[in-house]
Write a protein that holds these residues in place. Structure first.
Motif, PDB file in Angstrom:
ATOM      1  N   THR A 173      55.983  61.777  34.334  1.00 44.13           N
ATOM      2  CA  THR A 173      54.733  61.020  34.094  1.00 44.13           C
ATOM      3  C   THR A 173      54.526  59.450  34.940  1.00 44.13           C
ATOM      4  N   VAL A 174      52.718  59.941  34.434  1.00 45.41           N
ATOM      5  CA  VAL A 174      52.092  58.400  35.381  1.00 45.41           C
ATOM      6  C   VAL A 174      53.293  57.218  34.209  1.00 45.41           C
ATOM      7  N   GLY A 175      52.842  57.678  33.092  1.00 45.34           N
ATOM      8  CA  GLY A 175      53.117  56.543  32.891  1.00 45.34           C
ATOM      9  C   GLY A 175      54.522  55.555  32.714  1.00 45.34           C
ATOM     10  N   ARG A 176      55.882  56.408  33.236  1.00 43.11           N
ATOM     11  CA  ARG A 176      56.572  55.921  33.331  1.00 43.11           C
ATOM     12  C   ARG A 176      57.126  55.355  34.055  1.00 43.11           C
ATOM     13  N   MET A 177      56.005  55.609  35.869  1.00 45.73           N
ATOM     14  CA  MET A 177      56.074  55.498  37.184  1.00 45.73           C
ATOM     15  C   MET A 177      55.154  53.965  37.322  1.00 45.73           C
ATOM     16  N   MET A 178      54.387  53.918  36.195  1.00 43.41           N
ATOM     17  CA  MET A 178      53.138  53.331  36.430  1.00 43.41           C
ATOM     18  C   MET A 178      53.512  51.689  36.548  1.00 43.41           C
ATOM     19  N   ARG A 179      52.989  50.297  37.131  1.00 34.55           N
ATOM     20  CA  ARG A 179      53.175  48.743  36.744  1.00 34.55           C
ATOM     21  C   ARG A 179      52.751  47.867  36.353  1.00 34.55           C
ATOM     22  N   HIS A 241      36.961  53.155  43.621  1.00 37.69           N
ATOM     23  CA  HIS A 241      37.539  54.191  42.861  1.00 37.69           C
ATOM     24  C   HIS A 241      37.070  53.347  41.499  1.00 37.69           C
ATOM     25  N   ALA A 242      36.351  54.094  41.215  1.00 34.79           N
ATOM     26  CA  ALA A 242      35.590  54.036  39.664  1.00 34.79           C
ATOM     27  C   ALA A 242      35.190  55.173  39.079  1.00 34.79           C
ATOM     28  N   ASP A 243      35.418  56.334  39.265  1.00 34.90           N
ATOM     29  CA  ASP A 243      35.295  57.043  38.770  1.00 34.90           C
ATOM     30  C   ASP A 243      36.684  57.797  39.139  1.00 34.90           C
ATOM     31  N   VAL A 244      38.215  57.486  39.939  1.00 33.29           N
ATOM     32  CA  VAL A 244      38.537  58.376  39.827  1.00 33.29           C
ATOM     33  C   VAL A 244      40.070  57.133  38.765  1.00 33.29           C
ATOM     34  N   VAL A 245      40.632  57.841  37.522  1.00 33.90           N
ATOM     35  CA  VAL A 245      41.483  56.629  37.627  1.00 33.90           C
ATOM     36  C   VAL A 245      42.810  57.983  36.726  1.00 33.90           C
ATOM     37  N   LEU A 246      43.908  57.470  37.107  1.00 29.37           N
ATOM     38  CA  LEU A 246      45.137  58.697  36.194  1.00 29.37           C
ATOM     39  C   LEU A 246      45.445  58.005  35.104  1.00 29.37           C
ATOM     40  N   HIS A 247      46.229  58.947  34.099  1.00 27.35           N
ATOM     41  CA  HIS A 247      46.054  58.969  32.828  1.00 27.35           C
ATOM     42  C   HIS A 247      47.651  58.927  32.926  1.00 27.35           C
ATOM     43  N   PRO A 248      47.962  57.835  31.775  1.00 28.82           N
ATOM     44  CA  PRO A 248      49.524  58.299  31.421  1.00 28.82           C
ATOM     45  C   PRO A 248      50.123  59.520  31.089  1.00 28.82           C
ATOM     46  N   GLU A 254      50.927  66.438  39.544  1.00 30.64           N
ATOM     47  CA  GLU A 254      49.187  66.009  39.080  1.00 30.64           C
ATOM     48  C   GLU A 254      48.790  65.085  39.268  1.00 30.64           C
ATOM     49  N   ALA A 255      49.355  63.741  39.491  1.00 34.82           N
ATOM     50  CA  ALA A 255      49.036  62.592  40.377  1.00 34.82           C
ATOM     51  C   ALA A 255      49.207  62.587  41.437  1.00 34.82           C
ATOM     52  N   ILE A 256      49.821  63.098  42.733  1.00 36.65           N
ATOM     53  CA  ILE A 256      49.854  63.344  43.783  1.00 36.65           C
ATOM     54  C   ILE A 256      48.542  64.269  44.119  1.00 36.65           C
ATOM     55  N   ALA A 257      48.131  65.158  43.263  1.00 35.19           N
ATOM     56  CA  ALA A 257      46.262  66.141  43.498  1.00 35.19           C
ATOM     57  C   ALA A 257      45.549  64.933  43.925  1.00 35.19           C
ATOM     58  N   VAL A 258      45.806  63.585  42.235  1.00 36.89           N
ATOM     59  CA  VAL A 258      44.957  63.208  42.185  1.00 36.89           C
ATOM     60  C   VAL A 258      44.740  61.864  43.694  1.00 36.89           C
ATOM     61  N   PHE A 259      45.670  62.347  43.930  1.00 39.18           N
ATOM     62  CA  PHE A 259      45.111  60.570  46.045  1.00 39.18           C
ATOM     63  C   PHE A 259      45.132  61.754  46.105  1.00 39.18           C
ATOM     64  N   ASP A 260      45.373  62.692  46.868  1.00 38.89           N
ATOM     65  CA  ASP A 260      45.469  63.577  47.979  1.00 38.89           C
ATOM     66  C   ASP A 260      44.173  63.877  47.454  1.00 38.89           C
ATOM     67  N   ALA A 261      43.102  63.913  46.742  1.00 38.59           N
ATOM     68  CA  ALA A 261      41.946  64.156  46.199  1.00 38.59           C
ATOM     69  C   ALA A 261      40.812  63.054  46.640  1.00 38.59           C
ATOM     70  N   ALA A 262      41.291  62.188  46.480  1.00 37.98           N
ATOM     71  CA  ALA A 262      40.881  60.693  46.298  1.00 37.98           C
ATOM     72  C   ALA A 262      40.687  60.323  47.362  1.00 37.98           C
ATOM     73  N   HIS A 286      55.019  54.544  45.729  1.00 39.43           N
ATOM     74  CA  HIS A 286      55.904  54.800  44.675  1.00 39.43           C
ATOM     75  C   HIS A 286      55.753  56.315  43.809  1.00 39.43           C
ATOM     76  N   ALA A 287      54.795  56.748  44.199  1.00 37.84           N
ATOM     77  CA  ALA A 287      54.952  58.580  42.923  1.00 37.84           C
ATOM     78  C   ALA A 287      56.136  59.735  44.059  1.00 37.84           C
ATOM     79  N   MET A 288      54.974  59.751  44.914  1.00 34.08           N
ATOM     80  CA  MET A 288      56.239  59.781  46.281  1.00 34.08           C
ATOM     81  C   MET A 288      57.253  60.066  46.178  1.00 34.08           C
ATOM     82  N   ARG A 289      57.730  58.579  46.757  1.00 35.85           N
ATOM     83  CA  ARG A 289      58.912  58.035  46.137  1.00 35.85           C
ATOM     84  C   ARG A 289      60.356  58.628  44.997  1.00 35.85           C
ATOM     85  N   ARG A 290      59.445  59.073  43.781  1.00 36.98           N
ATOM     86  CA  ARG A 290      59.905  58.605  42.454  1.00 36.98           C
ATOM     87  C   ARG A 290      60.066  60.114  42.432  1.00 36.98           C
TER      88      ARG A 290
END
Length: 306
Positions: A173-179, A241-248, A254-262, A286-290
């Motif tokens: 999940t994003v919560g595990r990968m985020m800084r 990216h004021a309107d584009v965020v990720l959730h933990p 899902e995170a990679i799809a958000v990155f691609d769209a934004a 980092h998401a792609m590497r993990r």
């Protein structure tokens, strides 16, 4: 008309409410009138949806076989109506439909092909079944990711481990990968003050928040020091990216799809309760590497290198 409706319901009910063992005698099923077959197919689908949606733990195997037989027979009839000269064999397409639908819902494409071979003893029909099963399984993997049976096990918390399993994606999940060591600033800060606080090379980007601590955007330090930026507009003018965020709770796909769209290289992670308070940062690299590391780990487990 009332008597006919009651009689039709009495005929349909045993097939609709049963577990689907009638698929074992598909030759008798496909000989029924098309109206009867279509009615049983529709009602059986509704009954299965209600049963599974209500939480019943009934099996999928025979019910899927039964619906596949009906679907194959309806397919052959539809093709015959569109192209009368083909004269498709309803028994053959009942077997093909049974195997294709079962492979999609239950999984085990080779198992379904061997069942067709054992049931019919026809090698050429089994070849057609194998082609249909491959198409069905491929479409299921592309559109859904895994079979319906595997999905039900994932909902129960089971972590299936197999060559095609992607249950591990749910845990990455994003919560595990985020800084979490991010730096925040007030979005209303003057640009000159921001430049003094973050000289070139000190940070790559900074998370901007409003007066209540809610996420307002990402400030790229290099852009803030660009000579053509008008300093009188403040920091808010360069926020990204004021309107584009990720959730933990998002998984890595899902995170990679958000990155691609934004088309973003990094995004802020905000709390999932709707408060939009930033709790971390995640970069696409980092998401792609993990994702690649986990995929390689599963591949090595499958072939026995681990």
């Amino acid at each position: 008309l009332g008597g006919l409706a009651v009689g039709a319901l009495a005929l349909l009910t045993p097939q609709v409410m049963s577990s689907g063992h009638g698929a074992l005698r598909f030759a008798g099923i496909v000989a029924r009138p098309l109206g009867f077959i279509a009615g049983v197919f529709a009602l059986k689908a509704v009954a299965s949806i209600i049963s599974l949606g209500s939480g019943f733990r009934g099996g999928l195997f025979f019910a899927t076989l039964f619906m596949g037989v009906l679907g194959g027979r309806l397919f052959a009839a539809g093709v015959d109506i569109a192209w009368p000269g083909l004269n498709l064999d309803p028994n053959a397409y009942a077997v093909i439909g049974m195997s294709a639908l079962s492979a999609s819902v239950i999984g085990g494409p080779l198992t379904m092909s061997f069942i067709a071979l054992e049931s019919t003893g026809n090698l050429w029909l089994t070849t057609a079944v194998l082609v249909a099963v491959i198409i069905s399984t491929t479409m299921t993997r592309e559109l859904f990711g895994y079979s319906f049976a595997t999905w039900r096990l994932h909902l129960r918390g089971e972590s299936i481990r197999s060559a095609a399993d992607i249950g591990w994606i749910r845990d990455l999940t994003v919560g595990r990968m985020m800084r979490q060591d991010m730096t925040t600033v007030d979005a209303a800060m003057p640009l000159e003050t921001f430049r003094e606080k973050f000289p070139p090379g000190s940070k790559t980007q900074v998370v901007a928040v409003d007066g209540e601590g809610h996420y307002a955007g990402l400030a790229v330090v290099a852009e803030a020091h660009a000579p053509d930026i008008e300093t009188d507009k403040g920091l808010a003018a360069i926020l990204r990216h004021a309107d584009v965020v990720l959730h933990p709770a998002m998984n890595v796909q899902e995170a990679i799809a958000v990155f691609d769209a934004a088309e973003a290289e990094s995004l802020a992670v905000v709390e999932g309760d709707g408060d939009r308070r930033p709790i971390g940062l995640l970069t696409e690299a980092h998401a792609m590497r993990r994702y690649a590391e986990e995929s390689e780990q599963r591949r090595r487990e499958v072939i026995g290198e681990v």
